[in-house]
Write a protein that holds these residues in place. Sequence first.
Motif, PDB file in Angstrom:
ATOM      1  N   ARG A 194      46.985 -32.855 -75.728  1.00 48.14           N
ATOM      2  CA  ARG A 194      47.902 -31.902 -75.095  1.00 48.14           C
ATOM      3  C   ARG A 194      47.603 -30.472 -75.543  1.00 48.14           C
ATOM      4  O   ARG A 194      47.501 -29.557 -74.714  1.00 48.14           O
ATOM      5  N   THR A 195      47.439 -30.264 -76.851  1.00 43.72           N
ATOM      6  CA  THR A 195      47.178 -28.933 -77.391  1.00 43.72           C
ATOM      7  C   THR A 195      45.880 -28.342 -76.849  1.00 43.72           C
ATOM      8  O   THR A 195      45.774 -27.131 -76.622  1.00 43.72           O
ATOM      9  N   THR A 196      44.899 -29.195 -76.616  1.00 41.27           N
ATOM     10  CA  THR A 196      43.600 -28.740 -76.124  1.00 41.27           C
ATOM     11  C   THR A 196      43.696 -28.087 -74.751  1.00 41.27           C
ATOM     12  O   THR A 196      42.977 -27.133 -74.446  1.00 41.27           O
ATOM     13  N   PHE A 197      44.622 -28.566 -73.904  1.00 39.25           N
ATOM     14  CA  PHE A 197      44.714 -28.059 -72.536  1.00 39.25           C
ATOM     15  C   PHE A 197      45.905 -27.143 -72.262  1.00 39.25           C
ATOM     16  O   PHE A 197      45.853 -26.307 -71.350  1.00 39.25           O
ATOM     17  N   MET A 198      46.972 -27.264 -73.016  1.00 46.40           N
ATOM     18  CA  MET A 198      48.226 -26.604 -72.676  1.00 46.40           C
ATOM     19  C   MET A 198      48.122 -25.108 -72.402  1.00 46.40           C
ATOM     20  O   MET A 198      48.703 -24.593 -71.445  1.00 46.40           O
ATOM     21  N   ASP A 199      47.457 -24.350 -73.244  1.00 41.56           N
ATOM     22  CA  ASP A 199      47.409 -22.886 -73.112  1.00 41.56           C
ATOM     23  C   ASP A 199      46.181 -22.367 -72.374  1.00 41.56           C
ATOM     24  O   ASP A 199      45.872 -21.174 -72.428  1.00 41.56           O
ATOM     25  N   ARG A 200      45.494 -23.229 -71.668  1.00 42.30           N
ATOM     26  CA  ARG A 200      44.295 -22.813 -70.938  1.00 42.30           C
ATOM     27  C   ARG A 200      44.606 -22.591 -69.462  1.00 42.30           C
ATOM     28  O   ARG A 200      45.378 -23.328 -68.865  1.00 42.30           O
ATOM     29  N   ASN A 201      43.983 -21.553 -68.895  1.00 45.37           N
ATOM     30  CA  ASN A 201      43.999 -21.373 -67.450  1.00 45.37           C
ATOM     31  C   ASN A 201      42.668 -21.897 -66.937  1.00 45.37           C
ATOM     32  O   ASN A 201      41.625 -21.299 -67.170  1.00 45.37           O
ATOM     33  N   LEU A 202      42.702 -23.021 -66.307  1.00 38.85           N
ATOM     34  CA  LEU A 202      41.491 -23.680 -65.851  1.00 38.85           C
ATOM     35  C   LEU A 202      41.142 -23.193 -64.455  1.00 38.85           C
ATOM     36  O   LEU A 202      41.761 -23.600 -63.471  1.00 38.85           O
ATOM     37  N   LYS A 203      40.158 -22.300 -64.372  1.00 37.15           N
ATOM     38  CA  LYS A 203      39.768 -21.691 -63.113  1.00 37.15           C
ATOM     39  C   LYS A 203      38.864 -22.612 -62.295  1.00 37.15           C
ATOM     40  O   LYS A 203      38.245 -23.538 -62.823  1.00 37.15           O
ATOM     41  N   GLU A 204      38.783 -22.332 -61.010  1.00 38.90           N
ATOM     42  CA  GLU A 204      37.846 -23.039 -60.148  1.00 38.90           C
ATOM     43  C   GLU A 204      36.437 -22.941 -60.736  1.00 38.90           C
ATOM     44  O   GLU A 204      36.005 -21.869 -61.155  1.00 38.90           O
ATOM     45  N   LEU A 219      35.355 -37.337 -77.119  1.00 34.53           N
ATOM     46  CA  LEU A 219      35.055 -35.925 -77.329  1.00 34.53           C
ATOM     47  C   LEU A 219      35.405 -35.139 -76.070  1.00 34.53           C
ATOM     48  O   LEU A 219      35.057 -35.547 -74.964  1.00 34.53           O
ATOM     49  N   ILE A 220      36.100 -34.010 -76.250  1.00 36.01           N
ATOM     50  CA  ILE A 220      36.479 -33.154 -75.123  1.00 36.01           C
ATOM     51  C   ILE A 220      35.680 -31.858 -75.198  1.00 36.01           C
ATOM     52  O   ILE A 220      35.693 -31.169 -76.217  1.00 36.01           O
ATOM     53  N   SER A 221      34.976 -31.527 -74.123  1.00 38.11           N
ATOM     54  CA  SER A 221      34.194 -30.286 -74.054  1.00 38.11           C
ATOM     55  C   SER A 221      34.540 -29.574 -72.756  1.00 38.11           C
ATOM     56  O   SER A 221      34.548 -30.191 -71.692  1.00 38.11           O
ATOM     57  N   ILE A 222      34.838 -28.267 -72.853  1.00 37.24           N
ATOM     58  CA  ILE A 222      35.295 -27.494 -71.702  1.00 37.24           C
ATOM     59  C   ILE A 222      34.475 -26.218 -71.552  1.00 37.24           C
ATOM     60  O   ILE A 222      34.201 -25.530 -72.537  1.00 37.24           O
ATOM     61  N   SER A 223      34.065 -25.906 -70.337  1.00 40.81           N
ATOM     62  CA  SER A 223      33.331 -24.676 -70.068  1.00 40.81           C
ATOM     63  C   SER A 223      33.816 -24.066 -68.763  1.00 40.81           C
ATOM     64  O   SER A 223      33.955 -24.774 -67.756  1.00 40.81           O
ATOM     65  N   ALA A 224      34.095 -22.750 -68.774  1.00 44.23           N
ATOM     66  CA  ALA A 224      34.553 -22.067 -67.569  1.00 44.23           C
ATOM     67  C   ALA A 224      33.432 -21.845 -66.579  1.00 44.23           C
ATOM     68  O   ALA A 224      33.676 -21.623 -65.390  1.00 44.23           O
ATOM     69  N   ASP A 225      32.181 -21.918 -67.061  1.00 39.00           N
ATOM     70  CA  ASP A 225      31.035 -21.667 -66.188  1.00 39.00           C
ATOM     71  C   ASP A 225      29.814 -22.377 -66.754  1.00 39.00           C
ATOM     72  O   ASP A 225      29.345 -22.063 -67.841  1.00 39.00           O
ATOM     73  N   GLY A 226      29.313 -23.336 -66.050  1.00 48.24           N
ATOM     74  CA  GLY A 226      28.147 -24.075 -66.519  1.00 48.24           C
ATOM     75  C   GLY A 226      28.510 -25.199 -67.471  1.00 48.24           C
ATOM     76  O   GLY A 226      29.669 -25.596 -67.587  1.00 48.24           O
ATOM     77  N   LEU A 227      27.493 -25.687 -68.181  1.00 46.45           N
ATOM     78  CA  LEU A 227      27.688 -26.800 -69.100  1.00 46.45           C
ATOM     79  C   LEU A 227      28.261 -26.309 -70.429  1.00 46.45           C
ATOM     80  O   LEU A 227      27.883 -25.246 -70.911  1.00 46.45           O
ATOM     81  N   PRO A 228      29.162 -27.045 -71.035  1.00 46.58           N
ATOM     82  CA  PRO A 228      29.699 -26.648 -72.338  1.00 46.58           C
ATOM     83  C   PRO A 228      28.650 -26.787 -73.429  1.00 46.58           C
ATOM     84  O   PRO A 228      27.716 -27.586 -73.312  1.00 46.58           O
ATOM     85  N   SER A 229      28.806 -26.013 -74.485  1.00 39.10           N
ATOM     86  CA  SER A 229      27.840 -26.035 -75.579  1.00 39.10           C
ATOM     87  C   SER A 229      28.410 -26.608 -76.862  1.00 39.10           C
ATOM     88  O   SER A 229      27.691 -26.768 -77.844  1.00 39.10           O
ATOM     89  N   ASN A 230      29.694 -26.935 -76.868  1.00 40.54           N
ATOM     90  CA  ASN A 230      30.289 -27.468 -78.090  1.00 40.54           C
ATOM     91  C   ASN A 230      31.440 -28.409 -77.767  1.00 40.54           C
ATOM     92  O   ASN A 230      31.914 -28.487 -76.631  1.00 40.54           O
ATOM     93  N   VAL A 231      31.869 -29.136 -78.791  1.00 42.90           N
ATOM     94  CA  VAL A 231      33.005 -30.046 -78.665  1.00 42.90           C
ATOM     95  C   VAL A 231      34.280 -29.269 -78.991  1.00 42.90           C
ATOM     96  O   VAL A 231      34.389 -28.655 -80.049  1.00 42.90           O
ATOM     97  N   ASP A 232      35.233 -29.282 -78.067  1.00 38.00           N
ATOM     98  CA  ASP A 232      36.483 -28.557 -78.274  1.00 38.00           C
ATOM     99  C   ASP A 232      37.535 -29.380 -79.008  1.00 38.00           C
ATOM    100  O   ASP A 232      38.404 -28.829 -79.680  1.00 38.00           O
ATOM    101  N   ALA A 233      37.480 -30.675 -78.878  1.00 39.74           N
ATOM    102  CA  ALA A 233      38.464 -31.525 -79.554  1.00 39.74           C
ATOM    103  C   ALA A 233      37.946 -32.949 -79.639  1.00 39.74           C
ATOM    104  O   ALA A 233      37.075 -33.363 -78.861  1.00 39.74           O
ATOM    105  N   LYS A 234      38.492 -33.685 -80.589  1.00 35.08           N
ATOM    106  CA  LYS A 234      38.109 -35.081 -80.764  1.00 35.08           C
ATOM    107  C   LYS A 234      39.376 -35.935 -80.780  1.00 35.08           C
ATOM    108  O   LYS A 234      40.315 -35.654 -81.522  1.00 35.08           O
ATOM    109  N   ILE A 235      39.399 -36.967 -79.964  1.00 33.72           N
ATOM    110  CA  ILE A 235      40.540 -37.866 -79.871  1.00 33.72           C
ATOM    111  C   ILE A 235      40.166 -39.186 -80.539  1.00 33.72           C
ATOM    112  O   ILE A 235      39.211 -39.845 -80.135  1.00 33.72           O
ATOM    113  N   GLU A 236      40.927 -39.552 -81.546  1.00 37.48           N
ATOM    114  CA  GLU A 236      40.625 -40.793 -82.257  1.00 37.48           C
ATOM    115  C   GLU A 236      41.765 -41.789 -82.098  1.00 37.48           C
ATOM    116  O   GLU A 236      42.697 -41.857 -82.894  1.00 37.48           O
TER     117      GLU A 236
END
Length: 271
Positions: A194-204, A219-236
């Motif tokens: 929840r924390t990983t996504f709550m405060d993000r504005n996910l654009k087209e 593993l959750i990885s998010i990029s606004a443009d193109g492929l992501p370069s890092n792991v933003d969060a880990k769910i265990e």
Amino acid sequence: MAGLTSARVPSFPTIVAKPTFKLGIFRCNSPNFLGNGLNCPSSSLNWSLKNVTTSLAPRASVGSVDSVAEPVTKVKFPKEVTVPGCSKSLILLGTGYREKVFAIIGIKVYGACFFVDPSIKEHLSPFKGYSDKEISDDSSVFNSIYNAACEKSLNIKLVRNVDGKTFWDALNDVITPRIEKLAGTDEAALSVFRTTFMDRNLKEGTSIFLTWAEPSKLLISISADGLPSNVDAKIESSNVNSALFDGFFGNSPVSPSLKASVVSGIQAILN
């Protein structure tokens, strides 16, 4: 079932709504925005995996040499991708989409695809000879993919602007009902999610990778443009991770078109 450099073509009906108006920022506060309340007709699979038995490299019938276009949303996905946190490149197994229906007009929300480690073929060998329907209906096929000791990743690419809370609420509506009883580790995992996504504005155009590094680690990885370069969060949490997988590949998938396309990809691997 316990706890991302990037065939046979089945005949599924493709329904493409073409509104005559332009939409601005799209926001929906419905709890079922991306969940089970969405109407998602199956789409035709527009790419081929005829040589997958020798190279396991999907070949597109639409798009470029290195990518595949999901036929309804036209979102392009790489045939092979390196995902943050993964030990090797993953290959494309299938594509699909999600949509929301407003006053009989289908509004596409995202294109999606599923990547797997090429070694998945070894885990699917017991199902060689199965028909498309048998693969789709037999839960043990997708259980084998989920439980296999190899990485797999779901890539969601938005075709509308979505606020983070709406996106998370939709994912939560997929995950939580599929867990019979939440344990402490499950609640902690959902909090991180929840924390990983709550405060993000996910654009087209935002690309989200949900990667099962193993059954108990997502593993959750998010990029606004193109492929992501890092792991933003880990769910265990095995329960949370398996519930998410079941939401896309179980008996009542939130994107039937994605599951149908992946079934064709499985057929190509096995035959």
